[in-house]
Design a protein around this motif. Sequence first.
Motif, PDB file in Angstrom:
ATOM      1  N   LYS A 107       0.864  -1.140  -0.220  1.00 45.16           N
ATOM      2  CA  LYS A 107      -0.075  -0.215  -0.007  1.00 45.16           C
ATOM      3  C   LYS A 107       0.879   1.569  -0.175  1.00 45.16           C
ATOM      4  O   LYS A 107       0.082   2.345  -0.598  1.00 45.16           O
ATOM      5  N   SER A 108       1.822   1.112   0.178  1.00 47.12           N
ATOM      6  CA  SER A 108       3.110   2.055   0.673  1.00 47.12           C
ATOM      7  C   SER A 108       3.801   2.408  -0.712  1.00 47.12           C
ATOM      8  O   SER A 108       4.360   1.962  -1.221  1.00 47.12           O
ATOM      9  N   LYS A 109       3.661   4.252  -0.713  1.00 46.49           N
ATOM     10  CA  LYS A 109       4.097   4.777  -2.190  1.00 46.49           C
ATOM     11  C   LYS A 109       6.081   4.156  -1.803  1.00 46.49           C
ATOM     12  O   LYS A 109       6.579   5.143  -2.924  1.00 46.49           O
ATOM     13  N   ASP A 110       6.694   4.742  -0.610  1.00 47.74           N
ATOM     14  CA  ASP A 110       7.508   4.459  -0.490  1.00 47.74           C
ATOM     15  C   ASP A 110       8.641   4.149  -1.316  1.00 47.74           C
ATOM     16  O   ASP A 110       8.447   2.967  -0.829  1.00 47.74           O
ATOM     17  N   PRO A 111       9.576   4.620  -2.085  1.00 44.40           N
ATOM     18  CA  PRO A 111      10.755   3.538  -2.842  1.00 44.40           C
ATOM     19  C   PRO A 111      11.505   2.413  -2.151  1.00 44.40           C
ATOM     20  O   PRO A 111      11.745   1.522  -2.129  1.00 44.40           O
ATOM     21  N   ALA A 112      11.881   3.224  -0.767  1.00 44.28           N
ATOM     22  CA  ALA A 112      12.611   1.826   0.266  1.00 44.28           C
ATOM     23  C   ALA A 112      11.525   0.656   0.662  1.00 44.28           C
ATOM     24  O   ALA A 112      12.040   0.078   0.734  1.00 44.28           O
ATOM     25  N   ILE A 113      10.276   1.205   0.991  1.00 43.82           N
ATOM     26  CA  ILE A 113       8.878   0.420   1.105  1.00 43.82           C
ATOM     27  C   ILE A 113       8.761  -0.645   0.224  1.00 43.82           C
ATOM     28  O   ILE A 113       8.858  -1.373   0.435  1.00 43.82           O
ATOM     29  N   LYS A 114       9.064  -0.217  -1.023  1.00 47.61           N
ATOM     30  CA  LYS A 114       8.824  -1.183  -2.603  1.00 47.61           C
ATOM     31  C   LYS A 114      10.049  -1.613  -2.792  1.00 47.61           C
ATOM     32  O   LYS A 114       9.990  -3.003  -3.223  1.00 47.61           O
ATOM     33  N   ALA A 115      11.064  -1.790  -1.838  1.00 43.78           N
ATOM     34  CA  ALA A 115      12.550  -2.879  -2.066  1.00 43.78           C
ATOM     35  C   ALA A 115      11.988  -4.188  -1.401  1.00 43.78           C
ATOM     36  O   ALA A 115      12.755  -5.229  -1.514  1.00 43.78           O
ATOM     37  N   ILE A 116      11.316  -3.491  -0.323  1.00 41.42           N
ATOM     38  CA  ILE A 116      10.887  -4.616   1.097  1.00 41.42           C
ATOM     39  C   ILE A 116      10.227  -5.268   0.327  1.00 41.42           C
ATOM     40  O   ILE A 116      10.676  -6.670   0.041  1.00 41.42           O
ATOM     41  N   VAL A 117       9.103  -4.378   0.168  1.00 40.42           N
ATOM     42  CA  VAL A 117       8.321  -5.743  -1.146  1.00 40.42           C
ATOM     43  C   VAL A 117       8.526  -6.974  -2.234  1.00 40.42           C
ATOM     44  O   VAL A 117       8.528  -7.510  -2.330  1.00 40.42           O
ATOM     45  N   ALA A 118      10.007  -6.164  -2.184  1.00 39.42           N
ATOM     46  CA  ALA A 118      10.525  -6.815  -4.382  1.00 39.42           C
ATOM     47  C   ALA A 118      11.505  -8.168  -2.755  1.00 39.42           C
ATOM     48  O   ALA A 118      11.218  -9.272  -3.657  1.00 39.42           O
ATOM     49  N   LYS A 119      11.550  -7.489  -1.891  1.00 42.92           N
ATOM     50  CA  LYS A 119      12.575  -9.083  -0.836  1.00 42.92           C
ATOM     51  C   LYS A 119      11.376  -9.957  -0.688  1.00 42.92           C
ATOM     52  O   LYS A 119      12.028 -11.263  -0.899  1.00 42.92           O
ATOM     53  N   LEU A 120      10.763  -9.567  -0.910  1.00 43.75           N
ATOM     54  CA  LEU A 120       9.358 -10.795   0.920  1.00 43.75           C
ATOM     55  C   LEU A 120       8.942 -11.454  -0.734  1.00 43.75           C
ATOM     56  O   LEU A 120       8.055 -12.222  -0.688  1.00 43.75           O
TER      57      LEU A 120
END
Length: 209
Positions: A175-188
């Motif tokens: 749900k986040s638009k934060d680029p740092a969170i997006k990196a976490i999403v990719a890892k998960l």
Amino acid sequence: MSKARKKRSGKAVAQKFYSNGRVRRQAAPSATLTRTKYRKALPELRRDFEDRCAYCMRYICTEREMEVDHFDPRRKKDKIQVYSNLFLADRHCNGAKGDVWPSASDRARGCEFIDCCKEVDYGNVIFEDPLTHRLVGTTPAAIYHIEMIDLDNPGLVKAREHRSKVLSTLAEAEKSKDPAIKAIVAKLEDEKKYLIPPIPPPPGSWAMT
């Protein structure tokens, strides 16, 4: 269920396996499987079970960790091994199941192992308590299957709990638009491929004890 296709001459050719279960078997190995060389079936087992244990669905990382279980252990000493009796398993499940087979009195009570190539187990007769991550069997066969293969051992319960946390975190992170969170999403997302697949909770009318 297995069927043999035949040429017009009437001679049998390679056996094919068809399934109404969770796992769909494809063509059996062309190599002859014997009591000492049944691991020749490993490439086909990896393909059909998608590198996951037939019983707990845990992803098995390397061939060295993969074991071949004889679903009906009474056939282990057959001179020629039947592919439909061979299952991909991890060390825990193969060791727990071992050479156990339900007795006549067990079968009379409906207690038996579930063949995931012939019957849908998870989400049909085996469910997961979303709070404890322990499995819930809704038939005598499912209860027997869970107990005899030790599918609620601490390691598997913890693995299912971890999967639940990863999926929950992933749902929130997406749900986040934060680029740092997006990196976490990719890892998960990458990790998710190797987790035990989600298992539905028991039907609402089923009391969890």
